[in-house]
Design a protein around this motif. Structure first.
Motif, PDB file in Angstrom:
ATOM      1  N   GLU A 137       0.822  -1.215   0.000  1.00 15.68           N
ATOM      2  CA  GLU A 137       0.000   0.000   0.000  1.00 15.68           C
ATOM      3  C   GLU A 137       0.853   1.260   0.000  1.00 15.68           C
ATOM      4  O   GLU A 137       0.381   2.351  -0.334  1.00 15.68           O
ATOM      5  N   SER A 138       2.114   1.122   0.357  1.00 16.28           N
ATOM      6  CA  SER A 138       3.029   2.263   0.359  1.00 16.28           C
ATOM      7  C   SER A 138       4.260   1.931  -0.466  1.00 16.28           C
ATOM      8  O   SER A 138       4.989   0.984  -0.145  1.00 16.28           O
ATOM      9  N   VAL A 139       4.503   2.703  -1.505  1.00 16.24           N
ATOM     10  CA  VAL A 139       5.656   2.423  -2.372  1.00 16.24           C
ATOM     11  C   VAL A 139       6.975   2.670  -1.662  1.00 16.24           C
ATOM     12  O   VAL A 139       8.026   2.188  -2.108  1.00 16.24           O
ATOM     13  N   HIS A 140       6.936   3.424  -0.563  1.00 13.98           N
ATOM     14  CA  HIS A 140       8.180   3.732   0.146  1.00 13.98           C
ATOM     15  C   HIS A 140       8.403   2.826   1.352  1.00 13.98           C
ATOM     16  O   HIS A 140       9.529   2.726   1.856  1.00 13.98           O
ATOM     17  N   GLU A 141       7.367   2.147   1.831  1.00 15.52           N
ATOM     18  CA  GLU A 141       7.515   1.268   2.982  1.00 15.52           C
ATOM     19  C   GLU A 141       7.572  -0.212   2.600  1.00 15.52           C
ATOM     20  O   GLU A 141       8.061  -1.029   3.374  1.00 15.52           O
ATOM     21  N   THR A 142       7.070  -0.568   1.423  1.00 16.81           N
ATOM     22  CA  THR A 142       7.098  -1.965   1.014  1.00 16.81           C
ATOM     23  C   THR A 142       8.530  -2.470   0.867  1.00 16.81           C
ATOM     24  O   THR A 142       9.434  -1.704   0.509  1.00 16.81           O
ATOM     25  N   GLY A 159       5.857   8.317 -17.606  1.00 19.82           N
ATOM     26  CA  GLY A 159       5.374   9.475 -16.867  1.00 19.82           C
ATOM     27  C   GLY A 159       5.245   9.266 -15.376  1.00 19.82           C
ATOM     28  O   GLY A 159       4.852  10.191 -14.656  1.00 19.82           O
ATOM     29  N   GLU A 160       5.583   8.094 -14.861  1.00 20.61           N
ATOM     30  CA  GLU A 160       5.496   7.816 -13.430  1.00 20.61           C
ATOM     31  C   GLU A 160       6.871   7.476 -12.875  1.00 20.61           C
ATOM     32  O   GLU A 160       7.712   6.920 -13.584  1.00 20.61           O
ATOM     33  N   HIS A 161       7.080   7.800 -11.604  1.00 17.13           N
ATOM     34  CA  HIS A 161       8.286   7.331 -10.931  1.00 17.13           C
ATOM     35  C   HIS A 161       8.270   5.809 -10.943  1.00 17.13           C
ATOM     36  O   HIS A 161       7.220   5.188 -10.810  1.00 17.13           O
ATOM     37  N   PHE A 162       9.459   5.203 -11.112  1.00 20.15           N
ATOM     38  CA  PHE A 162       9.502   3.756 -11.325  1.00 20.15           C
ATOM     39  C   PHE A 162       8.861   2.976 -10.185  1.00 20.15           C
ATOM     40  O   PHE A 162       8.268   1.915 -10.398  1.00 20.15           O
ATOM     41  N   ARG A 163       8.939   3.474  -8.956  1.00 19.82           N
ATOM     42  CA  ARG A 163       8.319   2.769  -7.828  1.00 19.82           C
ATOM     43  C   ARG A 163       6.808   2.691  -8.015  1.00 19.82           C
ATOM     44  O   ARG A 163       6.193   1.637  -7.809  1.00 19.82           O
ATOM     45  N   TYR A 164       6.197   3.797  -8.376  1.00 16.23           N
ATOM     46  CA  TYR A 164       4.751   3.823  -8.592  1.00 16.23           C
ATOM     47  C   TYR A 164       4.363   2.962  -9.787  1.00 16.23           C
ATOM     48  O   TYR A 164       3.381   2.223  -9.753  1.00 16.23           O
ATOM     49  N   TYR A 165       5.145   3.090 -10.858  1.00 20.36           N
ATOM     50  CA  TYR A 165       4.837   2.327 -12.072  1.00 20.36           C
ATOM     51  C   TYR A 165       4.803   0.823 -11.778  1.00 20.36           C
ATOM     52  O   TYR A 165       3.864   0.122 -12.155  1.00 20.36           O
ATOM     53  N   ILE A 166       5.827   0.322 -11.085  1.00 18.31           N
ATOM     54  CA  ILE A 166       5.922  -1.114 -10.817  1.00 18.31           C
ATOM     55  C   ILE A 166       4.838  -1.565  -9.850  1.00 18.31           C
ATOM     56  O   ILE A 166       4.154  -2.568 -10.078  1.00 18.31           O
ATOM     57  N   ILE A 167       4.648  -0.841  -8.767  1.00 22.54           N
ATOM     58  CA  ILE A 167       3.650  -1.247  -7.770  1.00 22.54           C
ATOM     59  C   ILE A 167       2.240  -1.189  -8.335  1.00 22.54           C
ATOM     60  O   ILE A 167       1.414  -2.075  -8.104  1.00 22.54           O
ATOM     61  N   HIS A 168       1.935  -0.150  -9.112  1.00 21.96           N
ATOM     62  CA  HIS A 168       0.580   0.012  -9.646  1.00 21.96           C
ATOM     63  C   HIS A 168       0.218  -1.053 -10.683  1.00 21.96           C
ATOM     64  O   HIS A 168      -0.962  -1.266 -10.959  1.00 21.96           O
ATOM     65  N   ARG A 169       1.200  -1.693 -11.251  1.00 21.11           N
ATOM     66  CA  ARG A 169       0.904  -2.709 -12.266  1.00 21.11           C
ATOM     67  C   ARG A 169       1.042  -4.140 -11.744  1.00 21.11           C
ATOM     68  O   ARG A 169       0.939  -5.089 -12.496  1.00 21.11           O
ATOM     69  N   THR A 170       1.272  -4.255 -10.473  1.00 17.75           N
ATOM     70  CA  THR A 170       1.314  -5.580  -9.848  1.00 17.75           C
ATOM     71  C   THR A 170       0.212  -5.672  -8.809  1.00 17.75           C
ATOM     72  O   THR A 170      -0.491  -4.698  -8.529  1.00 17.75           O
ATOM     73  N   LEU A 171       0.086  -6.844  -8.219  1.00 21.16           N
ATOM     74  CA  LEU A 171      -0.821  -7.020  -7.086  1.00 21.16           C
ATOM     75  C   LEU A 171      -0.023  -6.997  -5.781  1.00 21.16           C
ATOM     76  O   LEU A 171      -0.423  -7.601  -4.786  1.00 21.16           O
ATOM     77  N   GLY A 172       1.094  -6.277  -5.808  1.00 21.89           N
ATOM     78  CA  GLY A 172       1.916  -6.167  -4.615  1.00 21.89           C
ATOM     79  C   GLY A 172       2.571  -7.471  -4.235  1.00 21.89           C
ATOM     80  O   GLY A 172       2.757  -7.756  -3.047  1.00 21.89           O
TER      81      GLY A 172
END
Length: 500
Positions: A288-293, A329-342
Motif C-alpha cells: 500500500e506504500s511504495v516507500h515502505e514496502t 510518466g510515473e516514478h519507477f516505484r509507482y509504475y511497478i507497484i501500480h501494475r502488480t498485485l503487490g
C-alpha cells in the motif's frame, strides 16, 4: 569492473517449483521478509499464510535446504494430487467440520514412517525394519509412498478386514507382518493410529537432530464447497494435534503447512482463529506504500546476489543504476507497484519479460523496454487473476466478468455506468451463477478492480482502495471503481496520458 547487462541479473523464476528446479543456490536469492525463515522455525509457528505469489512455497523449500545437512528429515511434501473429496469414505458418524482429523493424523504418521525408512543413517535399523514391515502390512510394496496413495491404500485396507480390524503389532522382536485381529470395528485404520503414533514418536525421540516437514499445494484442487473446507479444517487440526504430541514428547520435529489467505478466510471453525493467531506467520509485503514496502529491497537483494558489480552497493544505489527513474510518466516505484498485485511473483514476471527481449543489449530497465513488454505482462496478470478465481467460481462466470470489463472499455466506472453495459449485453440472460453485484465483489476481492475517492491534489489526490493491500476490505458498490492498471492492455482499456 564492467557493468553487467540486465540479462546477467537473476531474479529467479515466476513460480517457486521452477525456481527450486532450475536455479542453483536458489536459497541465496530468497529475500527473508519479516525474518520469516527464523519465525517458521520457532516451536509454536507451523502455518505460513499469504496471498498467491507472495513466496510461501519458496520459503518452505529455502528452510528445508538450509537445514537439510544438519537435520534428520527436512522435506516439502506436495498435496497437489490429493483429492479432498475422497475423504468422504472416512467420515463415519461425525458431522462436524473436524470430522477428518483422524485420517489426516494417520496420513501424517505414515508419511513420517516413510521418511524414517528412507533414512538409513540417523535412525535405528531394527526399528526401520519394523516400519518397513508396517508399510507392507498396509499394502505398500515398493517405491515412493505419495500422500494421496495413503488414502487409496487405507480404503483397500478397510475393505480387506471383512468387518474386523487388523492391528499391526509394533514390537522390536517381530520378524513378519501378519498382525493380529481384534473385534469388529467401524474403521480399522483407527485401531492402528495409536500404535503407529507411539512407535513413530519413540523412533523420532531417539534422534537428537531437528527435523521439519512442510505440506504444500493444498490449493491445487481447491473448490469452494463444504467438503473441501471441512477437509482443510481437519487437516489444520491434525497438524496442530500432531505438533502438540511432538512437543509433549520433546521430539525435535515440526509439521508445517502453507496456505493461501483467500482460502483461509473461507474457513469457519472454533479452532481456526486460535491456530492463525498463535501458530501462523503472515507474508505481507505492505504494497500500500511504495516507500515502505520491502518489494524493492527484494529486487536489490536478488541483484546483489547476481553480480559482484552490485554486491557492495546499497539498495537505493542499485535501484538508481538498474531501473530508469521515470517510466511512462510515473516514478519507477509507482509504475511497478501500480501494475502488480503487490507480490514478488508479478515483479519477477514483469522484469523477466524485459530480460527475455533486451537482456543482451541493455544495462538497465529502460522506460521504453518496460512499456513495450507491458501488454505481454498484462496478459500474464489476467491469467493469474483468473487462476485465483478458479475454485471460487466457474470458468464461465470468470470469463463473463472480464468480458463485462472489456465491453465497458474505460478504466473508471460507477455502479450505474457498468450496469448499463451489463443490461445492454443481457448478462442476466447468459445463465451465469452471479448477478452484477456479485461479479463486482468477486473482481474486487482479487484486485481486478478497486474503489477510489476523488480528492483535490492539494489534499493528497485520489485515494485508492485495493483488497490486496487491506485484507478485510469489502467492495463499496456506491463508490467509484477503477480497473487495475496491470489489466488495461489485456482488456483493451483506454489509457490516460498520466496514471496519477
Amino acid at each position: 569492473m564492467q557493468r553487467p547487462k540486465i540479462g546477467m541479473l537473476n531474479f529467479g523464476e515466476v513460480y517457486a517449483e521452477n525456481e527450486v528446479l532450475y536455479l542453483e543456490n536458489f536459497e541465496n536469492y530468497f529475500y527473508n521478509i519479516g525474518s520469516c525463515i527464523e519465525k517458521i522455525q520457532s516451536p509454536k509457528k507451523f502455518v505460513v499464510v499469504g496471498r498467491k505469489g507472495t513466496g510461501k512455497t519458496l520459503l518452505a523449500h529455502v528452510v528445508c535446504k538450509k537445514i537439510r545437512s544438519t537435520s534428520a528429515i527436512a522435506e516439502v511434501e506436495s498435496l497437489k494430487d490429493f483429492v479432498f473429496h475422497e475423504l468422504i469414505h472416512f467420515q463415519g458418524v461425525d458431522i462436524s467440520s473436524t470430522k477428518y482429523v483422524p485420517i489426516f493424523e494417520w496420513m501424517i504418521y505414515i508419511n513420517l514412517a516413510k521418511h524414517i525408512v528412507a533414512n538409513d543413517v540417523d535412525f535405528d535399523k531394527d526399528k526401520i525394519a519394523i516400519l518397513k514391515e508396517f508399510l507392507v502390512f498396509l499394502g505398500h510394496a515398493a517405491g515412493d509412498l505419495k500422500l494421496e496413495k495413503t488414502i487409496e491404500l487405507t480404503k483397500k485396507f478397510e475393505s480387506k478386514t471383512d468387518g474386523k480390524a487388523s492391528v499391526f503389532a509394533f514390537s522390536a522382536n517381530r520378524t513378519n507382518a501378519e498382525g493380529t485381529t481384534v473385534k469388529e470395528g467401524v474403521r480399522s485404520y483407527l485401531e492402528n493410529i495409536e500404535n503407529l503414533k507411539h512407535f513413530v514418536i519413540t523412533v523420532l525421540s531417539e534422534q537428537p537432530k531437528p527435523s521439519i516437514v512442510f505440506y504444500d499445494e493444498l490449493d491445487d484442487k481447491f473448490v469452494d464447497d463444504d467438503e473441501y473446507k471441512n477437509g482443510l479444517i481437519s487437516f489444520l487440526g491434525a497438524i496442530s494435534r500432531v505438533n502438540n504430541e511432538l512437543i509433549k514428547n520433546r521430539v525435535r520435529l515440526k509439521i508445517c503447512t502453507v496456505i493461501r489467505r483467500d482460502i483461509i478466510d473461507l474457513l469457519h471453525s472454533p479452532n481456526i482463529n486460535r491456530i492463525l493467531e498463535d501458530n501462523a506467520i503472515f507474508l505481507d509485503w505492505r504494497s500500500e506504500s511504495v516507500h515502505e514496502t520491502e518489494l524493492f529491497e527484494m529486487i536489490a537483494h536478488k541483484i546483489k546476489n547476481s553480480s559482484d558489480y552490485y554486491c557492495r552497493k546499497d539498495v537505493e544505489k542499485i535501484l538508481k543504476e538498474v531501473i530508469a527513474d521515470t517510466i511512462a510518466g510515473e516514478h519507477f516505484r509507482y509504475y511497478i507497484i501500480h501494475r502488480t498485485l503487490g507480490r514478488p511473483r508479478d515483479i519477477v514476471r514483469l522484469l523477466s519479460l524485459v530480460i527475455e527481449e533486451y537482456g543482451h543489449t541493455l544495462e538497465r530497465f529502460e522506460s521504453y523496454a518496460l512499456s513495450e513488454r507491458l501488454p505481454s505482462y498484462s496478459s500474464y496478470l489476467k491469467r493469474e487473476i483468473s487462476s485465483e478465481l478458479s475454485g471460487h467460481l466457474s470458468p464461465r462466470d470468470i470469463d463473463a466478468m472480464f468480458e463485462l470489463l472489456q465491453l465497458y472499455g474505460k478504466r473508471s466506472f460507477t455502479h450505474n455506468s457498468i450496469k448499463k453495459v451489463y443490461d445492454k449485453y443481457k448478462f442476466s440472460d447468459k445463465g451465469l451463477s452471479l448477478q452484477l453485484d456479485e461479479m463486482l465483489g468477486s473482481l474486487f476481492n482479487v484486485g481486478a478492480i478497486g474503489n477510489y475517492i476523488e480528492r483535490p491534489r492539494h489534499e493528497g489526490g485520489f485515494c485508492y482502495y485495493w483488497s490486496y493491500n487491506h485484507y478485510d476490505l469489502k467492495v463499496k458498490l456506491d463508490s467509484n471503481f477503477e480497473i487495475h492498471p496491470g489489466l488495461w492492455d489485456a482488456l483493451r482499456i483506454q489509457k490516460p496520458k498520466c496514471r496519477l
